[in-house]
Design a protein around this motif. Structure first.
Motif, PDB file in Angstrom:
ATOM      1  N   GLU A   1       0.839  -1.197   0.000  1.00  0.00           N
ATOM      2  CA  GLU A   1       0.000   0.000   0.000  1.00  0.00           C
ATOM      3  C   GLU A   1       0.873   1.245   0.000  1.00  0.00           C
ATOM      4  N   ALA A   2       0.347   2.308  -0.584  1.00  0.00           N
ATOM      5  CA  ALA A   2       1.070   3.573  -0.610  1.00  0.00           C
ATOM      6  C   ALA A   2       1.182   4.134   0.794  1.00  0.00           C
ATOM      7  N   LEU A   3       2.320   4.736   1.097  1.00  0.00           N
ATOM      8  CA  LEU A   3       2.543   5.317   2.416  1.00  0.00           C
ATOM      9  C   LEU A   3       1.856   6.668   2.577  1.00  0.00           C
ATOM     10  N   CYS A   4       1.336   7.220   1.502  1.00  0.00           N
ATOM     11  CA  CYS A   4       0.726   8.548   1.518  1.00  0.00           C
ATOM     12  C   CYS A   4      -0.502   8.568   2.423  1.00  0.00           C
ATOM     13  N   VAL A   5      -0.579   9.574   3.281  1.00  0.00           N
ATOM     14  CA  VAL A   5      -1.723   9.741   4.179  1.00  0.00           C
ATOM     15  C   VAL A   5      -2.685  10.800   3.660  1.00  0.00           C
ATOM     16  N   ALA A   6      -2.482  11.282   2.442  1.00  0.00           N
ATOM     17  CA  ALA A   6      -3.353  12.234   1.759  1.00  0.00           C
ATOM     18  C   ALA A   6      -3.503  13.539   2.523  1.00  0.00           C
ATOM     19  N   CYS A   7      -2.398  14.047   3.047  1.00  0.00           N
ATOM     20  CA  CYS A   7      -2.447  15.316   3.774  1.00  0.00           C
ATOM     21  C   CYS A   7      -2.492  16.508   2.824  1.00  0.00           C
ATOM     22  N   GLY A   8      -1.941  16.361   1.614  1.00  0.00           N
ATOM     23  CA  GLY A   8      -1.984  17.420   0.623  1.00  0.00           C
ATOM     24  C   GLY A   8      -0.901  18.470   0.760  1.00  0.00           C
ATOM     25  N   LEU A   9       0.055  18.277   1.665  1.00  0.00           N
ATOM     26  CA  LEU A   9       1.118  19.265   1.846  1.00  0.00           C
ATOM     27  C   LEU A   9       2.006  19.391   0.607  1.00  0.00           C
ATOM     28  N   CYS A  10       2.251  18.279  -0.069  1.00  0.00           N
ATOM     29  CA  CYS A  10       3.117  18.320  -1.244  1.00  0.00           C
ATOM     30  C   CYS A  10       2.482  19.147  -2.361  1.00  0.00           C
ATOM     31  N   ALA A  11       1.180  19.008  -2.541  1.00  0.00           N
ATOM     32  CA  ALA A  11       0.497  19.778  -3.581  1.00  0.00           C
ATOM     33  C   ALA A  11       0.437  21.257  -3.226  1.00  0.00           C
ATOM     34  N   ARG A  12       0.348  21.569  -1.942  1.00  0.00           N
ATOM     35  CA  ARG A  12       0.268  22.973  -1.518  1.00  0.00           C
ATOM     36  C   ARG A  12       1.601  23.688  -1.600  1.00  0.00           C
ATOM     37  N   ILE A  13       2.710  22.981  -1.334  1.00  0.00           N
ATOM     38  CA  ILE A  13       4.012  23.642  -1.308  1.00  0.00           C
ATOM     39  C   ILE A  13       4.653  23.725  -2.690  1.00  0.00           C
ATOM     40  N   CYS A  14       4.164  22.991  -3.650  1.00  0.00           N
ATOM     41  CA  CYS A  14       4.762  22.958  -4.987  1.00  0.00           C
ATOM     42  C   CYS A  14       4.680  24.345  -5.633  1.00  0.00           C
ATOM     43  N   PRO A  15       5.820  24.937  -6.021  1.00  0.00           N
ATOM     44  CA  PRO A  15       5.791  26.286  -6.586  1.00  0.00           C
ATOM     45  C   PRO A  15       5.156  26.362  -7.967  1.00  0.00           C
TER      46      PRO A  15
ATOM     47  N   GLU B   1      -1.182  17.104  -8.390  1.00  0.00           N
ATOM     48  CA  GLU B   1      -2.631  17.169  -8.197  1.00  0.00           C
ATOM     49  C   GLU B   1      -3.054  15.888  -7.492  1.00  0.00           C
ATOM     50  N   MET B   2      -3.812  16.045  -6.424  1.00  0.00           N
ATOM     51  CA  MET B   2      -4.267  14.862  -5.699  1.00  0.00           C
ATOM     52  C   MET B   2      -5.734  14.990  -5.358  1.00  0.00           C
ATOM     53  N   ASN B   3      -6.430  13.856  -5.468  1.00  0.00           N
ATOM     54  CA  ASN B   3      -7.829  13.771  -5.085  1.00  0.00           C
ATOM     55  C   ASN B   3      -7.915  12.883  -3.854  1.00  0.00           C
ATOM     56  N   VAL B   4      -8.564  13.396  -2.830  1.00  0.00           N
ATOM     57  CA  VAL B   4      -8.659  12.687  -1.554  1.00  0.00           C
ATOM     58  C   VAL B   4     -10.068  12.121  -1.415  1.00  0.00           C
ATOM     59  N   LEU B   5     -10.139  10.856  -1.017  1.00  0.00           N
ATOM     60  CA  LEU B   5     -11.415  10.176  -0.799  1.00  0.00           C
ATOM     61  C   LEU B   5     -11.570   9.836   0.677  1.00  0.00           C
ATOM     62  N   PRO B   6     -12.791   9.892   1.205  1.00  0.00           N
ATOM     63  CA  PRO B   6     -12.977   9.432   2.585  1.00  0.00           C
ATOM     64  C   PRO B   6     -12.908   7.898   2.637  1.00  0.00           C
ATOM     65  N   SER B   7     -12.257   7.367   3.662  1.00  0.00           N
ATOM     66  CA  SER B   7     -12.146   5.910   3.799  1.00  0.00           C
ATOM     67  C   SER B   7     -13.211   5.388   4.761  1.00  0.00           C
ATOM     68  N   GLU B   8     -13.267   4.072   4.889  1.00  0.00           N
ATOM     69  CA  GLU B   8     -14.269   3.437   5.756  1.00  0.00           C
ATOM     70  C   GLU B   8     -14.019   3.742   7.231  1.00  0.00           C
ATOM     71  N   GLU B   9     -12.740   3.927   7.597  1.00  0.00           N
ATOM     72  CA  GLU B   9     -12.397   4.195   8.994  1.00  0.00           C
ATOM     73  C   GLU B   9     -12.651   5.636   9.401  1.00  0.00           C
ATOM     74  N   GLY B  10     -13.023   6.476   8.459  1.00  0.00           N
ATOM     75  CA  GLY B  10     -13.241   7.878   8.758  1.00  0.00           C
ATOM     76  C   GLY B  10     -12.041   8.748   8.447  1.00  0.00           C
ATOM     77  N   ASP B  11     -10.950   8.159   8.012  1.00  0.00           N
ATOM     78  CA  ASP B  11      -9.754   8.908   7.646  1.00  0.00           C
ATOM     79  C   ASP B  11      -9.826   9.318   6.173  1.00  0.00           C
ATOM     80  N   ARG B  12      -8.738   9.903   5.709  1.00  0.00           N
ATOM     81  CA  ARG B  12      -8.617  10.241   4.297  1.00  0.00           C
ATOM     82  C   ARG B  12      -7.831   9.148   3.589  1.00  0.00           C
ATOM     83  N   GLU B  13      -8.109   8.994   2.304  1.00  0.00           N
ATOM     84  CA  GLU B  13      -7.420   8.004   1.488  1.00  0.00           C
ATOM     85  C   GLU B  13      -7.067   8.650   0.161  1.00  0.00           C
ATOM     86  N   LEU B  14      -5.901   8.343  -0.357  1.00  0.00           N
ATOM     87  CA  LEU B  14      -5.450   8.910  -1.622  1.00  0.00           C
ATOM     88  C   LEU B  14      -6.185   8.244  -2.769  1.00  0.00           C
TER      89      LEU B  14
END
Length: 143
Positions: A49-63, A68-81
């Motif tokens: 599985e990808a180690l990404c936690v879908a925080c979106g920091l990489c997309a925000r800091i990119c100059p 581009e990332m799309n975040v989906l809600p997961s079954e546990e209530g967290d975010r999923e890439l």
């Protein structure tokens, strides 16, 4: 006149040093350990599985906004890439995305041979970036 003499001395010292020529397609130059090539995604070696936690920091800091990332809600209530897209034609290879990642999910690989004739070949998806990350051990592997 002293400057000209100094220039000639530099040239004379350089004459005795042999040239270092690399026949590129057959031989490849050894890149430094911290070379910043194409950004890639890391995956957990046990689960795949990808180690990404879908925080979106990489997309925000990119100059250049090449990530581009799309975040989906997961079954546990967290975010999923859901989807992760890198437009390498816009990327500066600055490494900010790798530096800001809290879980080291995105890293700079040693991949630099990315020539293509059309722009569609310069767009990488999550699966392509994960396969590049698995093939190219880089400086983060020694941490």
């Amino acid at each position: 006149m002293l400057d000209e003499v100094k220039g000639f001395l530099v040239t004379l010292r350089r004459l005795g040093v042999p040239n270092k020529t690399v026949q590129y397609p057959d031989e490849k130059r050894i890149m430094p350990g911290r070379f910043r090539g194409l950004p890639s995604l890391r995956a957990d070696p046990e689960t795949g599985e990808a180690l990404c936690v879908a925080c979106g920091l990489c997309a925000r800091i990119c100059p250049t906004s090449c990530l581009e990332m799309n975040v989906l809600p997961s079954e546990e209530g967290d975010r999923e890439l859901g989807e992760f897209i890198l437009r390498s034609g816009r990327c500066l290879f600055c490494g900010f995305c790798a530096q800001v990642c809290p879980v080291d999910a995105i890293t700079m690989s040693g991949e630099f041979e990315m020539a293509t004739m059309e722009r569609e070949g310069m767009i990488y998806t999550k699966t392509e970036l994960a396969s590049i990350g698995a093939q190219n051990p880089t400086w983060w592997a020694s941490r």
